[in-house]
Design a protein around this motif. Structure first.
Motif, PDB file in Angstrom:
ATOM      1  N   ASP A  11      36.253  39.846  86.964  1.00 35.87           N
ATOM      2  CA  ASP A  11      34.927  40.089  87.521  1.00 35.87           C
ATOM      3  C   ASP A  11      34.487  38.846  88.287  1.00 35.87           C
ATOM      4  N   CYS A  12      33.823  39.049  89.428  1.00 36.78           N
ATOM      5  CA  CYS A  12      33.401  37.912  90.243  1.00 36.78           C
ATOM      6  C   CYS A  12      32.300  38.336  91.208  1.00 36.78           C
ATOM      7  N   HIS A  13      31.680  37.358  91.837  1.00 38.78           N
ATOM      8  CA  HIS A  13      30.673  37.629  92.864  1.00 38.78           C
ATOM      9  C   HIS A  13      31.312  37.885  94.220  1.00 38.78           C
ATOM     10  N   ASP A  14      32.358  37.121  94.556  1.00 36.89           N
ATOM     11  CA  ASP A  14      32.940  37.170  95.896  1.00 36.89           C
ATOM     12  C   ASP A  14      34.450  37.402  95.798  1.00 36.89           C
ATOM     13  N   PRO A  15      34.877  38.668  95.738  1.00 40.92           N
ATOM     14  CA  PRO A  15      36.302  38.960  95.590  1.00 40.92           C
ATOM     15  C   PRO A  15      37.178  38.368  96.703  1.00 40.92           C
ATOM     16  N   GLU A  16      36.698  38.376  97.925  1.00 46.75           N
ATOM     17  CA  GLU A  16      37.500  37.838  99.033  1.00 46.75           C
ATOM     18  C   GLU A  16      37.763  36.352  98.839  1.00 46.75           C
ATOM     19  N   SER A  34      39.427  47.047  99.084  1.00 49.24           N
ATOM     20  CA  SER A  34      38.436  48.077  99.364  1.00 49.24           C
ATOM     21  C   SER A  34      37.073  47.448  99.125  1.00 49.24           C
ATOM     22  N   GLU A  35      36.033  48.221  99.276  1.00 49.06           N
ATOM     23  CA  GLU A  35      34.672  47.710  99.105  1.00 49.06           C
ATOM     24  C   GLU A  35      34.511  47.070  97.730  1.00 49.06           C
ATOM     25  N   GLY A  36      34.259  45.755  97.695  1.00 50.95           N
ATOM     26  CA  GLY A  36      34.017  45.063  96.435  1.00 50.95           C
ATOM     27  C   GLY A  36      35.242  44.821  95.579  1.00 50.95           C
ATOM     28  N   LYS A  37      36.448  44.946  96.140  1.00 53.83           N
ATOM     29  CA  LYS A  37      37.675  44.779  95.352  1.00 53.83           C
ATOM     30  C   LYS A  37      38.795  44.239  96.232  1.00 53.83           C
ATOM     31  N   PHE A  61      40.378  41.395  91.802  1.00 58.96           N
ATOM     32  CA  PHE A  61      39.062  40.771  91.773  1.00 58.96           C
ATOM     33  C   PHE A  61      38.028  41.831  92.132  1.00 58.96           C
ATOM     34  N   ILE A  62      37.107  42.077  91.193  1.00 59.18           N
ATOM     35  CA  ILE A  62      36.101  43.125  91.328  1.00 59.18           C
ATOM     36  C   ILE A  62      34.718  42.475  91.416  1.00 59.18           C
ATOM     37  N   GLN A  63      33.945  42.888  92.397  1.00 59.97           N
ATOM     38  CA  GLN A  63      32.600  42.340  92.563  1.00 59.97           C
ATOM     39  C   GLN A  63      31.656  42.911  91.500  1.00 59.97           C
TER      40      GLN A  63
END
Length: 131
Positions: A11-16, A34-37, A61-63
């Protein structure tokens, strides 16, 4: 019946940003987004490969909106393969990691660090050939 360990999700704030950091650390590539991942790995998973044998897991990494608040219950350990542990710590600091204290004490042959979002990980002994 058997299951395979295929992904470790963070889990994170900024996956990119976090995916880019870990791609540099581990020499992984982005294999899906994809969006947020963002998913990264050392190989492109296929159903046939996963069913055929245990393969290295990918990192996903998931937002999420919430902040990290306590020490990780699960963390990654990395081992440098072509330099010393100290050299790797220096490289990782340059990538945005920080040194951190989780109560490990002094006189350890590994370093405890945190990625750019504060997730702890250890840099262990080098696996580089000794010359």
């Amino acid at each position: 019946m058997t299951s395979r360990f295929t992904e470790l999700v963070v889990d994170c704030h900024d996956p990119e940003r976090l995916a880019a950091f870990w791609c540099e650390v581990l020499n992984f590539k982005v294999i899906d987004r994809s969006e947020g991942k963002v998913e990264i790995g050392s190989w492109m998973p296929t159903i046939e490969d996963v069913r055929g044998r245990q393969m290295p897991p990918t990192l996903v990494f998931i937002q999420v909106p919430e902040d990290k608040t306590v020490k990780n219950r699960l963390h990654l350990d990395v081992s440098p393969i072509d330099g010393s542990t100290e050299d790797e710590v220096t490289r990782l600091l340059g990538l945005g990691a920080t040194k951190t204290d989780v109560g490990q004490g002094l006189d350890r042959n590994w370093a405890v660090m945190a990625d750019p979002e504060g997730n702890e990980f250890d840099v262990l002994r080098t696996l580089a050939p000794q010359t």
